[in-house]
Design a protein around this motif. Structure first.
Motif, PDB file in Angstrom:
ATOM      1  N   SER A  11       0.846  -1.185   0.000  1.00  0.00           N
ATOM      2  CA  SER A  11       0.000   0.000   0.000  1.00  0.00           C
ATOM      3  C   SER A  11       0.881   1.234   0.000  1.00  0.00           C
ATOM      4  CB  SER A  11      -0.879   0.002   1.249  1.00  0.00           C
ATOM      5  OG  SER A  11      -0.080   0.147   2.396  1.00  0.00           O
ATOM      6  N   GLN A  61      -2.589  -3.961  11.947  1.00  0.00           N
ATOM      7  CA  GLN A  61      -1.714  -3.127  11.132  1.00  0.00           C
ATOM      8  C   GLN A  61      -1.716  -1.703  11.681  1.00  0.00           C
ATOM      9  OE1 GLN A  61      -2.725  -3.399   7.043  1.00  0.00           O
ATOM     10  NE2 GLN A  61      -2.359  -5.585   6.917  1.00  0.00           N
ATOM     11  N   GLU A 456       3.252  -2.231   6.016  1.00  0.00           N
ATOM     12  CA  GLU A 456       1.900  -2.700   6.290  1.00  0.00           C
ATOM     13  C   GLU A 456       1.706  -3.184   7.724  1.00  0.00           C
ATOM     14  OE1 GLU A 456      -0.102  -5.095   3.549  1.00  0.00           O
ATOM     15  OE2 GLU A 456       0.366  -3.809   1.850  1.00  0.00           O
TER      16      GLU A 456
END
Length: 471
Positions: A11, A61, A456
């Motif tokens: 991400s 996370q 992450e």
């Protein structure tokens, strides 16, 4: 160049990355963990995490902001401000006292080598400083905190220099003794009590499952992916979720099945004892992937077996310290000498079965009885080597095996440098047992583990993987 699925799945989140540096504390080959197994918050957290993973729950996370180019992760709670800086009377080091009361000592040469001035370090993190220009007799004329950096002026035989080091860099890379010891606890893996499993469909489609799979491999040394499509190219595709396939003398991929030309015991139906693959290489492959393509119901036996050799080496040290020491000092001969094949090979590598770091911790183990050549050491070492070798072999036979009967669609991934593997003998009874495999480089894997932890996860450190890294 192929883009690997792991990188595509990262991400845009990023986390603080930094770590404690390693420093020589003890040259004595005594494990910190053989004699000191006290429970800490870190080990307690690790235990809770393993339970979470086994239950298949989502991994917590923690979104963070990337601060630097450092290679290792920042640990929670280290974002502290400086309370005071004191230069020692001898001007060769300074003490930084942080607002939480933590005290770090930094030597003049260490600070100079880590200076972040434009002429000392590129913005990408690479050092530009000429090593020979930094004298070990360098003194600190002044050291003060300005904004978020420690500004230092040094002088020495090559003149003076004023530069700066970010305070978060200093805190993250401090070499306080307790920091170094805490790091050892964080990176030490615990043996798995069972083989964790994940679904191939979940890895592809469920948020966080790719990360959970990678963590299983790093923390427990092994993981099975269920319901992988039984196509010839799938083992390579799964490998590329982590990194590029590592070609070896067996090619990029290989089949493990009974063949008329049994150039390797793996191509027979005989039982295979616990071992690691390709230890005759200077850097044996790290991860091994085996995708079960065929395993007919009529086949009897053939169960796969695994054993955590890191754990067994630690037990061996405690039970037989003198014999343990022998296996760290007297080198074995590992070899693959085979000319009657398409690609003739003559690989011979002499090294000890167990390698230690500067703290006496096990950082690598090599065990491959089928591929051991004649011992070639001083006559005084022969008998003590074989006594240690025999005793360790018997201890491995008493270890707690992880046993699994692979079925078509199962794909097992394990750390070849940590998990010994083998199989029971089998009878085909007219059926077939075929696995398709490949390897991955261990350094690429460990790098990706840390990347995912930082981008992450919660920024924890990757567990030790057996690549001889002294951290």
């Amino acid at each position: 160049m192929k883009q690997f699925r792991l990188l595509r799945n990262l991400s845009s989140k990023s986390s603080a990355v930094s770590s404690a540096v390693s420093s020589a504390i003890s040259s004595r080959a005594v494990s910190l963990f053989a004699n000191n197994r006290t429970t800490t918050d870190s080990s307690s957290s690790s235990s809770t995490t393993q339970q979470l993973l086994h239950q298949g729950d989502a991994v917590h996370q923690k979104p963070c902001q990337l601060k630097s180019y450092s290679s290792f992760s920042d640990q929670p709670g280290t974002e502290k401000r400086v309370a005071s800086v004191t230069v020692d009377p001898g001007l060769r080091s300074c003490h930084v006292t942080w607002e939480d009361g933590f005290i770090s000592q930094f030597h003049s040469a260490w600070l100079r080598h880590n200076c972040h001035s434009e002429e000392s370090r590129h913005p990408n993190g690479q050092k530009l400083l000429k090593p020979s220009s930094v004298s070990c007799s360098l003194v600190i004329n002044s050291a003060v905190v300005k904004d978020t950096s420690l500004v230092v002026t040094w002088s020495g035989p090559n003149g003076s220099h004023t530069g700066h080091i970010p305070t978060d860099f200093l805190r993250s890379h401090n070499y306080n003794r307790q920091t170094l010891l805490d790091r050892r606890v964080q990176v030490k893996p615990e043996p798995a009590s069972e083989i964790p499993k994940v679904s191939y469909d979940d890895i592809l489609n469920k948020e966080g499952c790719l990360y959970r799979w990678i963590r299983h491999i790093n923390e427990e040394g092994i993981c099975i992916i269920e319901n992988v499509p039984p196509r010839e190219d799938m083992v390579e595709k799964v490998a590329e979720m982590i990194g590029p396939v590592m070609p070896t003398i067996y090619g990029s991929t290989f089949d493990v099945e009974k063949t008329p030309d049994e150039i390797n015991v793996a191509y027979s139906s005989l039982p295979i004892g616990l071992h690691q693959d390709l230890v005759y290489f200077e850097s044996p492959p790290g991860l091994q992937l085996l995708h079960c393509m065929e395993f007919d119901e009529c086949v009897e036996g053939g169960h796969s077996i695994f054993l955590d050799v890191f754990d067994m080496a630690d037990k061996f040290r405690v039970m037989y310290p003198d014999l343990f020491q022998t296996l760290t000092q007297v080198p074995a001969t590992f070899q693959k000498v085979h000319y009657d094949r398409n690609l003739p090979v003559h690989l011979v590598n002499q090294k000890p079965h167990i390698k230690l770091n500067h703290l006496g911790e096990v950082c690598a183990v090599y065990w491959a009885p089928p591929f051991e050549g004649p011992l070639a050491v001083d006559a005084n070492d022969v008998e003590k080597y074989y006594l240690a070798y025999e005793t360790f072999a018997k201890l491995l036979e008493k270890g707690k095996l992880l046993r699994y009967h692979l079925r078509p669609g199962d794909l097992v991934v394990f750390n070849n440098l940590r998990m010994l593997h083998g199989r029971d003998g089998f009878k085909t009874n007219g059926g077939a047992r075929r696995l398709r495999g490949c390897y991955l480089n261990i350094d690429i894997f460990k790098s990706q583990v840390q990347v995912l932890h930082n981008l992450e996860g919660d920024g924890r450190l990757a567990k030790r993987v057996g690549n001889q890294c002294w951290f």
